[in-house]
Design a protein around this motif. Structure first.
Motif, PDB file in Angstrom:
ATOM      1  N   ARG A 105      13.027  26.265  27.239  1.00  0.00           N
ATOM      2  CA  ARG A 105      12.454  26.346  28.585  1.00  0.00           C
ATOM      3  C   ARG A 105      13.500  25.998  29.640  1.00  0.00           C
ATOM      4  N   LEU A 106      14.322  24.994  29.356  1.00  0.00           N
ATOM      5  CA  LEU A 106      15.376  24.597  30.287  1.00  0.00           C
ATOM      6  C   LEU A 106      16.324  25.760  30.589  1.00  0.00           C
ATOM      7  N   ASN A 107      16.561  26.593  29.575  1.00  0.00           N
ATOM      8  CA  ASN A 107      17.479  27.719  29.736  1.00  0.00           C
ATOM      9  C   ASN A 107      16.785  29.036  30.043  1.00  0.00           C
ATOM     10  N   GLY A 108      15.489  28.979  30.321  1.00  0.00           N
ATOM     11  CA  GLY A 108      14.751  30.175  30.706  1.00  0.00           C
ATOM     12  C   GLY A 108      14.532  31.168  29.592  1.00  0.00           C
ATOM     13  N   LEU A 109      14.539  30.706  28.343  1.00  0.00           N
ATOM     14  CA  LEU A 109      14.410  31.608  27.201  1.00  0.00           C
ATOM     15  C   LEU A 109      12.948  31.742  26.778  1.00  0.00           C
ATOM     16  N   LYS A 110      12.598  32.894  26.258  1.00  0.00           N
ATOM     17  CA  LYS A 110      11.257  33.114  25.736  1.00  0.00           C
ATOM     18  C   LYS A 110      11.074  32.311  24.455  1.00  0.00           C
ATOM     19  N   THR A 111       9.835  31.896  24.197  1.00  0.00           N
ATOM     20  CA  THR A 111       9.543  31.153  22.980  1.00  0.00           C
ATOM     21  C   THR A 111       8.337  31.753  22.278  1.00  0.00           C
ATOM     22  N   ILE A 112       8.276  31.519  20.990  1.00  0.00           N
ATOM     23  CA  ILE A 112       7.068  31.821  20.231  1.00  0.00           C
ATOM     24  C   ILE A 112       6.460  30.494  19.809  1.00  0.00           C
ATOM     25  N   GLY A 113       5.153  30.358  19.974  1.00  0.00           N
ATOM     26  CA  GLY A 113       4.497  29.100  19.651  1.00  0.00           C
ATOM     27  C   GLY A 113       4.014  28.378  20.891  1.00  0.00           C
ATOM     28  N   ALA A 114       3.442  27.205  20.673  1.00  0.00           N
ATOM     29  CA  ALA A 114       2.887  26.410  21.760  1.00  0.00           C
ATOM     30  C   ALA A 114       3.980  25.884  22.678  1.00  0.00           C
ATOM     31  N   ASP A 115       3.581  25.442  23.871  1.00  0.00           N
ATOM     32  CA  ASP A 115       4.593  24.869  24.772  1.00  0.00           C
ATOM     33  C   ASP A 115       5.003  23.496  24.272  1.00  0.00           C
ATOM     34  N   ASP A 116       6.079  22.971  24.844  1.00  0.00           N
ATOM     35  CA  ASP A 116       6.683  21.757  24.292  1.00  0.00           C
ATOM     36  C   ASP A 116       5.792  20.528  24.414  1.00  0.00           C
ATOM     37  N   ALA A 117       4.831  20.512  25.337  1.00  0.00           N
ATOM     38  CA  ALA A 117       3.944  19.351  25.449  1.00  0.00           C
ATOM     39  C   ALA A 117       3.133  19.164  24.165  1.00  0.00           C
ATOM     40  N   LEU A 118       2.719  20.260  23.533  1.00  0.00           N
ATOM     41  CA  LEU A 118       1.929  20.155  22.305  1.00  0.00           C
ATOM     42  C   LEU A 118       2.777  19.743  21.112  1.00  0.00           C
ATOM     43  N   PHE A 119       4.073  20.015  21.152  1.00  0.00           N
ATOM     44  CA  PHE A 119       4.954  19.540  20.092  1.00  0.00           C
ATOM     45  C   PHE A 119       4.930  18.013  20.049  1.00  0.00           C
ATOM     46  N   ALA A 120       4.880  17.393  21.205  1.00  0.00           N
ATOM     47  CA  ALA A 120       4.817  15.932  21.257  1.00  0.00           C
ATOM     48  C   ALA A 120       3.435  15.426  20.876  1.00  0.00           C
ATOM     49  N   LEU A 121       2.396  16.080  21.374  1.00  0.00           N
ATOM     50  CA  LEU A 121       1.041  15.601  21.140  1.00  0.00           C
ATOM     51  C   LEU A 121       0.667  15.631  19.662  1.00  0.00           C
ATOM     52  N   CYS A 122       0.989  16.728  18.972  1.00  0.00           N
ATOM     53  CA  CYS A 122       0.517  16.852  17.595  1.00  0.00           C
ATOM     54  C   CYS A 122       1.199  15.863  16.668  1.00  0.00           C
ATOM     55  N   GLN A 123       2.342  15.324  17.047  1.00  0.00           N
ATOM     56  CA  GLN A 123       3.052  14.373  16.197  1.00  0.00           C
ATOM     57  C   GLN A 123       2.621  12.929  16.425  1.00  0.00           C
ATOM     58  N   ASP A 124       1.750  12.708  17.377  1.00  0.00           N
ATOM     59  CA  ASP A 124       1.184  11.379  17.611  1.00  0.00           C
ATOM     60  C   ASP A 124      -0.299  11.475  17.283  1.00  0.00           C
ATOM     61  N   LYS A 125      -0.658  11.090  16.049  1.00  0.00           N
ATOM     62  CA  LYS A 125      -2.005  11.347  15.560  1.00  0.00           C
ATOM     63  C   LYS A 125      -3.075  10.605  16.352  1.00  0.00           C
ATOM     64  N   PHE A 126      -2.776   9.392  16.819  1.00  0.00           N
ATOM     65  CA  PHE A 126      -3.783   8.651  17.558  1.00  0.00           C
ATOM     66  C   PHE A 126      -4.056   9.306  18.914  1.00  0.00           C
ATOM     67  N   ARG A 127      -3.000   9.655  19.630  1.00  0.00           N
ATOM     68  CA  ARG A 127      -3.192  10.284  20.937  1.00  0.00           C
ATOM     69  C   ARG A 127      -3.806  11.666  20.801  1.00  0.00           C
ATOM     70  N   SER A 128      -3.362  12.431  19.808  1.00  0.00           N
ATOM     71  CA  SER A 128      -3.931  13.766  19.659  1.00  0.00           C
ATOM     72  C   SER A 128      -5.407  13.679  19.299  1.00  0.00           C
ATOM     73  N   GLY A 129      -5.766  12.681  18.471  1.00  0.00           N
ATOM     74  CA  GLY A 129      -7.175  12.511  18.151  1.00  0.00           C
ATOM     75  C   GLY A 129      -8.007  12.198  19.378  1.00  0.00           C
ATOM     76  N   ALA A 130      -7.462  11.400  20.291  1.00  0.00           N
ATOM     77  CA  ALA A 130      -8.177  11.078  21.529  1.00  0.00           C
ATOM     78  C   ALA A 130      -8.395  12.325  22.373  1.00  0.00           C
ATOM     79  N   VAL A 131      -7.377  13.186  22.443  1.00  0.00           N
ATOM     80  CA  VAL A 131      -7.506  14.420  23.215  1.00  0.00           C
ATOM     81  C   VAL A 131      -8.512  15.364  22.565  1.00  0.00           C
ATOM     82  N   LEU A 132      -8.444  15.493  21.254  1.00  0.00           N
ATOM     83  CA  LEU A 132      -9.387  16.365  20.554  1.00  0.00           C
ATOM     84  C   LEU A 132     -10.816  15.867  20.737  1.00  0.00           C
ATOM     85  N   GLY A 133     -11.005  14.553  20.685  1.00  0.00           N
ATOM     86  CA  GLY A 133     -12.335  13.998  20.916  1.00  0.00           C
ATOM     87  C   GLY A 133     -12.823  14.278  22.324  1.00  0.00           C
TER      88      GLY A 133
END
Length: 352
Positions: A105-133
């Protein structure tokens, strides 16, 4: 105007690079090896590089695998309009793959997959569980502990509790006694996890049922939940331990295959036996795609009870592409090998 050939770049963090960094940070080598094993798909995918290059070439693309440590320099030199970045391995703590989509994203390149915010969220199980709830999804309520002390007390649970590390993969560091019947034992497990991995633990009420996984690869950008592959993952055990995980992937899995002791869990389509649960999982996945932003490629883990009750356990934005279950999904859903499915998805985004 650039005439460079459209390119798919697959960014991955090698196991050895992770292991070396963890040891340098004073992790015990045995534990560092266990932690780094979560990146086994970066080891296993190397066998696909030639096939990926050929599959991309037949679709008018070039292919370049890229080790994460080289990504800062390489991605800065790529052409935004003709470059697609696919991040293979995620991570925000022990692993660093979550930096790759941010660099893209910093270099303006296209990506496949979720945006980088979800990369952080899914790796923190407690916080992701709170969001899913908060999204109203059926995720077990969780307690949170660090080195034998509660940060958030878990709810009551007549069936007992399940204890797992918070920022590692949900199966990394899981022992056979990770299901426990009293909260004192749960705190003891949190001390063991902290001593071994320096991680907190999520303590969830134990939920009965069978393990299930929903896999998704959108060959075209408008692909929806109809393309989910939803299967029971039956290994014969209630849950997968660290030892079970090591036996399936990376170097340990390769040794097991060579010795003839390798056994994959059975994959059984849920719709064949529990169509109502299959429909529920598709609704949940649709909510995650709309409400959370999952797209392109992901997996979701569930527990499914005999009465069709569905419990959402976690989601992954970097599913194990070379793993047995995702390969099976590509064959069943798309009639393609892993390499051809990846190349087709990339071509449909770069050349559309």
């Amino acid at each position: 105007m650039s005439t460079r050939k459209p390119k798919l770049i697959l960014v991955y963090e090698p196991e050895k690079a992770c292991f070396d960094r963890l040891v340098a940070d004073n992790h015990v080598p045995k534990r560092a090896a266990e932690i780094a094993s979560y990146l086994a798909q970066s080891t296993d995918i190397a066998a696909e590089f030639d096939a990926l290059a050929i599959a991309c070439q037949t679709r008018g693309l070039s292919f370049a695998p890229l080790a994460l440590d080289d990504a800062v320099t390489v991605l800065a030199s790529e052409v935004p309009k003709t470059t697609l970045v696919w991040t293979l391995t995620d991570g925000i703590a022990y692993f660093r793959g979550g930096a790759a989509p941010a660099l893209a994203r910093l270099n303006g390149l296209k990506t496949i997959g979720a945006d980088d915010a979800l990369f952080a969220l899914c790796q923190d199980k407690f916080r992701s569980g709170a969001v899913l709830g908060a999204l109203g999804l059926p995720v077990p309520q969780a307690g949170f502990a660090r080195d034998g002390a509660w940060l958030v007390a878990p709810p009551a649970s007549p069936a007992g509790w399940f204890v797992k590390p918070n920022r590692l993969g949900a199966k990394i560091g899981i022992w056979p006694d990770s299901r426990c019947d009293d909260l004192g034992r749960a705190l003891e497990l949190s001390r063991r996890v902290f001593a071994a991995y320096r991680d907190d633990v999520v303590v969830q009420p134990y939920v009965a049922g069978r393990n299930a996984r929903a896999s998704f690869l959108g060959l075209k950008p408008d692909t929806g939940v109809e393309a989910l592959g939803i299967a029971f993952v039956d290994s014969g055990d209630d849950f997968q331990t660290m030892q079970d995980s090591l036996a399936l992937y990376g170097d340990t899995g390769a040794v097991a295959k060579a010795s003839g002791t390798y056994t994959e869990p059975a994959l059984l389509p849920i719709a064949d036996s529990q169509p109502r649960a299959d429909a529920t999982i598709r609704r949940i996945a649709g909510n995650l795609m709309v409400g959370l932003g999952l797209r392109d490629v992901f997996s979701i883990d569930f527990r499914v009870e005999a009465d069709d009750s569905v419990h959402l356990i976690e989601f992954e934005v970097c599913p194990g592409l070379p793993c047995f279950d995702f390969r099976d999904y590509c064959r069943r859903q798309w009639g393609l090998s892993l390499a051809d499915a990846m190349a087709e998805a990339a071509a449909n985004r770069l050349l559309a």
